[in-house]
Design an enzyme around this catalytic site. Structure first.
Site, PDB file in Angstrom:
ATOM      1  N   ILE A  14     -36.859 -82.157  51.085  1.00  0.00           N
ATOM      2  CA  ILE A  14     -37.623 -83.206  51.776  1.00  0.00           C
ATOM      3  C   ILE A  14     -36.987 -83.525  53.124  1.00  0.00           C
ATOM      4  CG2 ILE A  14     -38.495 -85.575  51.629  1.00  0.00           C
ATOM      5  CD1 ILE A  14     -38.333 -85.300  48.547  1.00  0.00           C
ATOM      6  N   ALA A  83     -29.692 -87.740  50.984  1.00  0.00           N
ATOM      7  CA  ALA A  83     -28.689 -86.910  50.289  1.00  0.00           C
ATOM      8  C   ALA A  83     -28.571 -87.355  48.841  1.00  0.00           C
ATOM      9  CB  ALA A  83     -27.334 -87.037  50.981  1.00  0.00           C
ATOM     10  N   SER A  86     -30.387 -83.913  42.884  1.00  0.00           N
ATOM     11  CA  SER A  86     -31.796 -84.268  42.678  1.00  0.00           C
ATOM     12  C   SER A  86     -32.473 -83.612  41.478  1.00  0.00           C
ATOM     13  CB  SER A  86     -32.584 -83.915  43.942  1.00  0.00           C
ATOM     14  OG  SER A  86     -32.722 -82.506  44.065  1.00  0.00           O
ATOM     15  N   ASP A 136     -39.947 -92.226  41.762  1.00  0.00           N
ATOM     16  CA  ASP A 136     -40.705 -93.007  40.772  1.00  0.00           C
ATOM     17  C   ASP A 136     -40.070 -92.899  39.377  1.00  0.00           C
ATOM     18  OD1 ASP A 136     -41.402 -90.377  40.145  1.00  0.00           O
ATOM     19  OD2 ASP A 136     -43.568 -90.691  40.245  1.00  0.00           O
ATOM     20  N   GLU A 137     -39.102 -91.967  39.221  1.00  0.00           N
ATOM     21  CA  GLU A 137     -38.503 -91.788  37.886  1.00  0.00           C
ATOM     22  C   GLU A 137     -37.673 -92.998  37.460  1.00  0.00           C
ATOM     23  OE1 GLU A 137     -36.908 -87.885  37.085  1.00  0.00           O
ATOM     24  OE2 GLU A 137     -38.132 -87.002  38.668  1.00  0.00           O
ATOM     25  N   SER A 161     -32.237 -90.189  36.940  1.00  0.00           N
ATOM     26  CA  SER A 161     -32.994 -91.395  37.330  1.00  0.00           C
ATOM     27  C   SER A 161     -32.127 -92.640  37.225  1.00  0.00           C
ATOM     28  CB  SER A 161     -34.282 -91.525  36.519  1.00  0.00           C
ATOM     29  OG  SER A 161     -34.036 -91.497  35.143  1.00  0.00           O
ATOM     30  N   ASN A 259     -48.432 -80.443  33.430  1.00  0.00           N
ATOM     31  CA  ASN A 259     -47.664 -79.270  33.880  1.00  0.00           C
ATOM     32  C   ASN A 259     -48.438 -77.971  33.654  1.00  0.00           C
ATOM     33  OD1 ASN A 259     -45.558 -80.873  34.660  1.00  0.00           O
ATOM     34  ND2 ASN A 259     -44.313 -80.512  32.844  1.00  0.00           N
ATOM     35  N   PRO A 292     -34.726 -82.493  26.865  1.00  0.00           N
ATOM     36  CA  PRO A 292     -34.378 -83.704  26.100  1.00  0.00           C
ATOM     37  C   PRO A 292     -34.752 -84.955  26.909  1.00  0.00           C
ATOM     38  CG  PRO A 292     -32.450 -82.254  26.406  1.00  0.00           C
ATOM     39  CD  PRO A 292     -33.557 -81.679  27.222  1.00  0.00           C
TER      40      PRO A 292
HETATM   41  P1  NAD Z   1     -32.613 -81.523  47.541  1.00  0.00           P
HETATM   42  O1  NAD Z   1     -31.787 -81.343  46.318  1.00  0.00           O
HETATM   43  O2  NAD Z   1     -33.535 -80.433  47.978  1.00  0.00           O
HETATM   44  O3  NAD Z   1     -31.667 -81.845  48.776  1.00  0.00           O
HETATM   45  C1  NAD Z   1     -30.564 -82.696  48.704  1.00  0.00           C
HETATM   46  C2  NAD Z   1     -29.698 -82.478  49.936  1.00  0.00           C
HETATM   47  O4  NAD Z   1     -28.587 -83.387  49.869  1.00  0.00           O
HETATM   48  C3  NAD Z   1     -29.112 -81.065  50.014  1.00  0.00           C
HETATM   49  O5  NAD Z   1     -29.273 -80.548  51.324  1.00  0.00           O
HETATM   50  C4  NAD Z   1     -27.637 -81.260  49.681  1.00  0.00           C
HETATM   51  O6  NAD Z   1     -26.784 -80.328  50.320  1.00  0.00           O
HETATM   52  C5  NAD Z   1     -27.393 -82.673  50.183  1.00  0.00           C
HETATM   53  N1  NAD Z   1     -26.283 -83.351  49.492  1.00  0.00           N
HETATM   54  C6  NAD Z   1     -26.047 -83.408  48.151  1.00  0.00           C
HETATM   55  N2  NAD Z   1     -24.919 -84.082  47.916  1.00  0.00           N
HETATM   56  C7  NAD Z   1     -24.449 -84.495  49.120  1.00  0.00           C
HETATM   57  C8  NAD Z   1     -23.322 -85.263  49.530  1.00  0.00           C
HETATM   58  N3  NAD Z   1     -22.432 -85.731  48.643  1.00  0.00           N
HETATM   59  N4  NAD Z   1     -23.136 -85.495  50.849  1.00  0.00           N
HETATM   60  C9  NAD Z   1     -24.015 -84.996  51.768  1.00  0.00           C
HETATM   61  N5  NAD Z   1     -25.082 -84.261  51.438  1.00  0.00           N
HETATM   62  C10 NAD Z   1     -25.302 -84.020  50.129  1.00  0.00           C
HETATM   63  O7  NAD Z   1     -33.401 -82.891  47.314  1.00  0.00           O
HETATM   64  P2  NAD Z   1     -34.871 -83.295  47.777  1.00  0.00           P
HETATM   65  O8  NAD Z   1     -35.833 -82.801  46.774  1.00  0.00           O
HETATM   66  O9  NAD Z   1     -35.058 -82.952  49.201  1.00  0.00           O
HETATM   67  O10 NAD Z   1     -34.769 -84.866  47.612  1.00  0.00           O
HETATM   68  C11 NAD Z   1     -34.324 -85.698  48.687  1.00  0.00           C
HETATM   69  C12 NAD Z   1     -34.269 -87.138  48.200  1.00  0.00           C
HETATM   70  O11 NAD Z   1     -35.546 -87.539  47.727  1.00  0.00           O
HETATM   71  C13 NAD Z   1     -33.293 -87.362  47.054  1.00  0.00           C
HETATM   72  O12 NAD Z   1     -32.651 -88.598  47.267  1.00  0.00           O
HETATM   73  C14 NAD Z   1     -34.174 -87.421  45.828  1.00  0.00           C
HETATM   74  O13 NAD Z   1     -33.614 -88.243  44.829  1.00  0.00           O
HETATM   75  C15 NAD Z   1     -35.445 -88.029  46.403  1.00  0.00           C
HETATM   76  N6  NAD Z   1     -36.674 -87.651  45.684  1.00  0.00           N
HETATM   77  C16 NAD Z   1     -37.057 -86.351  45.560  1.00  0.00           C
HETATM   78  C17 NAD Z   1     -38.248 -86.031  44.904  1.00  0.00           C
HETATM   79  C18 NAD Z   1     -38.759 -84.617  44.779  1.00  0.00           C
HETATM   80  O14 NAD Z   1     -39.813 -84.403  44.196  1.00  0.00           O
HETATM   81  N7  NAD Z   1     -38.071 -83.615  45.319  1.00  0.00           N
HETATM   82  C19 NAD Z   1     -39.025 -87.034  44.364  1.00  0.00           C
HETATM   83  C20 NAD Z   1     -38.601 -88.349  44.495  1.00  0.00           C
HETATM   84  C21 NAD Z   1     -37.429 -88.651  45.176  1.00  0.00           C
END
Ligand code: NAD
Length: 351
Positions: A14, A83, A86, A136-137, A161, A259, A292
């Site tokens: 994202i 960050a 995820s 939303d989780e 979550s 799904n 689980p």
């Molecule tokens: P992703 O796993 O693709 O990317 C996470 C990024 O964070 C990676 O580039 C990783 O290198 C970086 N990262 C991880 N630990 C780090 C740290 N300690 N310091 C610096 N960088 C770090 O995740 P995403 O799917 O792009 O999600 C982005 C955000 O959106 C997250 O906070 C996630 O909880 C939230 N989110 C994602 C979804 C989804 O469907 N993907 C849905 C709801 C919320």
């Protein structure tokens, strides 16, 4: 007026979509702060590396002294905090990294953001915002009907979550206790280009392209709301720049699907775009042991952001999924590299 966005997690799925949009479609400046875990991928930022408005810092959000130096050098007006660890399945196998980054790392980032905020002159304080991106989780699982609203009680069920819920509470507390200006968003499941292939949609697309089995958890009837990542990126920029301080906004795609419906739609689109001589790809579907604590249904009421900020998703599930499948067909190098690295499509989180 151009603003300076510090984007944590900007090399992720994202985050990189937001950065590509900020650089490609606005005049704002961006500094990505990313540790480059297995989920971070600089190839996803390739389209913006030539811009003078973009810079990258490889750093852990838990590293206070690095953050302090980055804040002092870049002087952000807006922090977009994406960050995180995820992936729910990975949180079942190894929750420690989720506590470390999502909770402790968010705490360190909040402290450094507050230090920076307090150092600003009054006119710059007035425009500073910390935007926390959540999921939303945190609201738990729904039955057959009902929707998550911004005021739905938190009831997280997985280590992932629970760690995100904890960070949401910290952000809220830093606003109420220390006056750190914040906005927060909780979004549904994202999908689209540059998505790491451990998640349902890219995993199914790639396995189907390669003629491999399509593993569907349990009976396949768990429901998720699907949000196209570029629609989400647009919503995040709107909330970061126009959202009301101290408020949270739900972001959803109005696309509730089981799904199994998702997997069958992917098969149908691929059969059309790249027919398989061995027959329709639905033959590859395999039902496997459920995750689980698998939440039954997530569905989001995204009317507040529509009403207050005029945002609505542009893609339907059908149009967004078609774009996504076409992108994976055209970008085998991107996902081929990720699949030859730390993750080869194996089952995670069976506990
Ligand atoms: P992703 O796993 O693709 O990317 C996470 C990024 O964070 C990676 O580039 C990783 O290198 C970086 N990262 C991880 N630990 C780090 C740290 N300690 N310091 C610096 N960088 C770090 O995740 P995403 O799917 O792009 O999600 C982005 C955000 O959106 C997250 O906070 C996630 O909880 C939230 N989110 C994602 C979804 C989804 O469907 N993907 C849905 C709801 C919320």
């Amino acid at each position: 007026m151009p603003l300076r966005f510090l984007v944590t997690g900007g090399a992720g799925f994202i985050g990189s979509a937001v950065v590509r949009k900020l650089i490609g479609e606005t005049r704002h400046e961006v500094c990505v702060v990313d540790k480059l875990t297995y989920a971070g991928n600089l190839a996803s930022l390739e389209p913006v590396v030539g811009s003078s408005r973009y810079r990258f810092e490889q750093a852990d959000i838990g590293d206070a002294s690095r953050l302090e130096a980055i804040f002092a050098g870049f002087k952000p007006n807006i922090v977009l905090h994406l960050a995180a660890e995820s992936h729910v399945d990975r949180s079942i196998d190894g929750p420690a990294a989720f506590i470390e980054t999502n909770i402790v790392g968010s705490f360190v980032l909040l402290q450094e953001s507050l230090r920076h905020y307090r150092s600003l002159p009054a006119d710059e304080q007035a425009e500073f915002r910390f935007h926390h991106i959540s999921t939303d989780e945190v609201f738990g699982s729904l039955g057959g009907d009902g929707l998550f609203r911004e005021d739905t009680a938190y009831q997280p069920n997985s280590p992932y979550s629970a760690s995100k819920a904890a960070s949401d509470h910290l952000v809220r507390a830093w606003y109420h206790t220390y006056g750190l200006p914040m906005v927060m968003t909780n979004c549904s499941n994202n999908y689209g280009p540059y998505h790491f292939p451990e998640k349902l949609i890219p995993l199914m697309i790639i396995n189907a392209i390669e003629g491999k089995p399509l593993p569907v958890y349990g009976n396949g009837l768990n429901v998720r709301d699907w949000l196209y990542v570029d629609d989400h990126a647009e919503a995040l920029i709107a909330v970061a720049t126009e959202g009301k301080l101290g408020e949270s906004y739900n972001i959803g795609g109005h696309n509730e699907k089981t799904n199994i419906e998702v997997v069958k739609t992917i098969c149908a689109i691929l059969d059309e775009l790249m027919p398989d001589p061995e027959g329709p790809r639905e033959r590859l579907i395999r039902y496997v042991t459920d995750r689980p604590g698998h939440d039954a249904r997530y569905a989001i009421d995204a009317s507040k952001i529509g009403r207050e900020l005029g945002w609505a998703p542009k893609e339907t599930f059908e149009t967004g999924l078609r774009r996504t499948v076409a992108w994976y067909l055209a970008n085998a190098t991107w996902w081929g590299d990720t699949r030859s690295g730390v993750y080869r499509g194996e089952r995670l989180g069976a506990a």
